[in-house]
Design a protein around this motif. Sequence first.
Motif, PDB file in Angstrom:
ATOM      1  N   LEU A  74       0.808  -1.218   0.000  1.00  0.00           N
ATOM      2  CA  LEU A  74       0.000   0.000   0.000  1.00  0.00           C
ATOM      3  C   LEU A  74       0.841   1.267   0.000  1.00  0.00           C
ATOM      4  N   GLY A  75       2.171   1.125   0.107  1.00  0.00           N
ATOM      5  CA  GLY A  75       3.044   2.290   0.171  1.00  0.00           C
ATOM      6  C   GLY A  75       3.017   2.973   1.521  1.00  0.00           C
ATOM      7  N   LEU A  76       2.601   2.224   2.564  1.00  0.00           N
ATOM      8  CA  LEU A  76       2.427   2.805   3.902  1.00  0.00           C
ATOM      9  C   LEU A  76       3.631   2.621   4.810  1.00  0.00           C
ATOM     10  N   ALA A  77       4.556   1.758   4.435  1.00  0.00           N
ATOM     11  CA  ALA A  77       5.652   1.418   5.345  1.00  0.00           C
ATOM     12  C   ALA A  77       6.433   2.652   5.780  1.00  0.00           C
ATOM     13  N   ASN A  78       6.873   3.453   4.829  1.00  0.00           N
ATOM     14  CA  ASN A  78       7.677   4.643   5.170  1.00  0.00           C
ATOM     15  C   ASN A  78       6.877   5.715   5.900  1.00  0.00           C
ATOM     16  N   PRO A  79       5.654   6.081   5.420  1.00  0.00           N
ATOM     17  CA  PRO A  79       4.870   7.085   6.167  1.00  0.00           C
ATOM     18  C   PRO A  79       4.569   6.684   7.598  1.00  0.00           C
ATOM     19  N   LEU A  80       4.201   5.410   7.816  1.00  0.00           N
ATOM     20  CA  LEU A  80       3.898   4.967   9.177  1.00  0.00           C
ATOM     21  C   LEU A  80       5.152   4.906  10.043  1.00  0.00           C
ATOM     22  N   PHE A  81       6.290   4.588   9.417  1.00  0.00           N
ATOM     23  CA  PHE A  81       7.549   4.594  10.167  1.00  0.00           C
ATOM     24  C   PHE A  81       7.880   6.011  10.627  1.00  0.00           C
ATOM     25  N   ILE A  82       7.686   6.981   9.733  1.00  0.00           N
ATOM     26  CA  ILE A  82       7.966   8.383  10.078  1.00  0.00           C
ATOM     27  C   ILE A  82       7.036   8.861  11.187  1.00  0.00           C
ATOM     28  N   LEU A  83       5.744   8.533  11.059  1.00  0.00           N
ATOM     29  CA  LEU A  83       4.782   8.928  12.094  1.00  0.00           C
ATOM     30  C   LEU A  83       5.103   8.255  13.428  1.00  0.00           C
ATOM     31  N   SER A  84       5.482   6.981  13.380  1.00  0.00           N
ATOM     32  CA  SER A  84       5.830   6.262  14.609  1.00  0.00           C
ATOM     33  C   SER A  84       7.064   6.858  15.267  1.00  0.00           C
ATOM     34  N   PHE A  85       8.061   7.187  14.450  1.00  0.00           N
ATOM     35  CA  PHE A  85       9.282   7.804  14.983  1.00  0.00           C
ATOM     36  C   PHE A  85       8.958   9.145  15.639  1.00  0.00           C
ATOM     37  N   LEU A  86       8.128   9.954  14.967  1.00  0.00           N
ATOM     38  CA  LEU A  86       7.723  11.246  15.529  1.00  0.00           C
ATOM     39  C   LEU A  86       6.962  11.047  16.829  1.00  0.00           C
ATOM     40  N   TYR A  87       6.058  10.063  16.828  1.00  0.00           N
ATOM     41  CA  TYR A  87       5.253   9.802  18.019  1.00  0.00           C
ATOM     42  C   TYR A  87       6.134   9.440  19.207  1.00  0.00           C
ATOM     43  N   TYR A  88       7.052   8.491  19.005  1.00  0.00           N
ATOM     44  CA  TYR A  88       7.891   8.036  20.117  1.00  0.00           C
ATOM     45  C   TYR A  88       8.842   9.135  20.589  1.00  0.00           C
ATOM     46  N   ALA A  89       9.316   9.951  19.653  1.00  0.00           N
ATOM     47  CA  ALA A  89      10.208  11.046  20.030  1.00  0.00           C
ATOM     48  C   ALA A  89       9.476  12.048  20.923  1.00  0.00           C
ATOM     49  N   VAL A  90       8.239  12.398  20.541  1.00  0.00           N
ATOM     50  CA  VAL A  90       7.478  13.378  21.324  1.00  0.00           C
ATOM     51  C   VAL A  90       7.007  12.774  22.646  1.00  0.00           C
ATOM     52  N   VAL A  91       6.593  11.502  22.629  1.00  0.00           N
ATOM     53  CA  VAL A  91       6.174  10.846  23.869  1.00  0.00           C
ATOM     54  C   VAL A  91       7.343  10.759  24.850  1.00  0.00           C
ATOM     55  N   ALA A  92       8.533  10.464  24.331  1.00  0.00           N
ATOM     56  CA  ALA A  92       9.727  10.436  25.190  1.00  0.00           C
ATOM     57  C   ALA A  92       9.961  11.803  25.818  1.00  0.00           C
ATOM     58  N   TYR A  93       9.725  12.852  25.037  1.00  0.00           N
ATOM     59  CA  TYR A  93       9.864  14.219  25.559  1.00  0.00           C
ATOM     60  C   TYR A  93       8.858  14.463  26.692  1.00  0.00           C
ATOM     61  N   PHE A  94       7.596  14.042  26.476  1.00  0.00           N
ATOM     62  CA  PHE A  94       6.580  14.245  27.506  1.00  0.00           C
ATOM     63  C   PHE A  94       6.902  13.449  28.768  1.00  0.00           C
ATOM     64  N   ILE A  95       7.380  12.223  28.608  1.00  0.00           N
ATOM     65  CA  ILE A  95       7.737  11.413  29.778  1.00  0.00           C
ATOM     66  C   ILE A  95       8.867  12.081  30.560  1.00  0.00           C
ATOM     67  N   PHE A  96       9.808  12.668  29.821  1.00  0.00           N
ATOM     68  CA  PHE A  96      10.879  13.414  30.476  1.00  0.00           C
ATOM     69  C   PHE A  96      10.306  14.611  31.246  1.00  0.00           C
ATOM     70  N   GLN A  97       9.298  15.276  30.646  1.00  0.00           N
ATOM     71  CA  GLN A  97       8.666  16.403  31.324  1.00  0.00           C
ATOM     72  C   GLN A  97       7.923  15.948  32.581  1.00  0.00           C
ATOM     73  N   PHE A  98       7.253  14.789  32.496  1.00  0.00           N
ATOM     74  CA  PHE A  98       6.588  14.254  33.687  1.00  0.00           C
ATOM     75  C   PHE A  98       7.609  13.954  34.782  1.00  0.00           C
ATOM     76  N   TYR A  99       8.753  13.431  34.374  1.00  0.00           N
ATOM     77  CA  TYR A  99       9.808  13.140  35.347  1.00  0.00           C
ATOM     78  C   TYR A  99      10.321  14.437  35.998  1.00  0.00           C
ATOM     79  N   LYS A 100      10.453  15.488  35.189  1.00  0.00           N
ATOM     80  CA  LYS A 100      10.877  16.785  35.725  1.00  0.00           C
ATOM     81  C   LYS A 100       9.861  17.321  36.733  1.00  0.00           C
ATOM     82  N   ARG A 101       8.569  17.221  36.382  1.00  0.00           N
ATOM     83  CA  ARG A 101       7.526  17.678  37.312  1.00  0.00           C
ATOM     84  C   ARG A 101       7.588  16.864  38.608  1.00  0.00           C
TER      85      ARG A 101
END
Length: 221
Positions: A74-101
């Motif tokens: 379907l041509g979805l492998a690369n778009p979903l990989f990019i979205l997943s990478f973005l998701y995990y990067a931002v979630v990691a940032y939020f978890i770090f923020q929760f740890y700071k709080r």
Amino acid sequence: MMDELELLKKDWQKKDVDHPKLSYNEIHGMLWKKSFSIVKWIFVISLIELLVPHLVYLFPSLWPSDGYELYENLGLANPLFILSFLYYAVVAYFIFQFYKRYKEISVLENAKSLMAKIIRTRKTVKNYIFFSLTMFLLMFMTVVFFIYINDDFIHSLELSGKDISEISKEKLENLKFLSMIIVAAAGVVLTLLIGFIYFLLYGLLLKKLNSNYSELRKLEV
């Protein structure tokens, strides 16, 4: 049903009782302990939320056998990989923020400082929830878009064991449209379901945190 803090506060405010009353510092200390515990749970839940879905990789029998091949077709492998990478990067940032709080509130300070930290925590949690739900829905909408632009969609899915060429073009288009509707509907329903779960978990914790904030404001008056 009143919790222990409410009962103690009422006791503290009474003027005609003989037993010792709670001081400002004692009530502030109790509110700090409750707030610290709440932020700790927010941090722990966010970690569990990130790690638990990946436990499926420990059980190969649960893996979809042709999932990656389907994404490729379907041509979805690369778009979903990019979205997943973005998701995990931002979630990691939020978890770090929760740890700071969590680390910030672990230090007992005055009521005004604690109130400011509670406000920052509330804002971080709300942004995290909004981002997570948006990304989850976006992934489904990405699948819908790629189904729409993929002219060979039915062949990619390999839904039947017979010759696809026997099916009329009109029926193939109808099946493609139906698939888009099903994926979009599933995305909306699952996003609402996850939003409900977030409401139960984070919403309950935020409600308690808001209550602590209100009590701290009363102490500052």
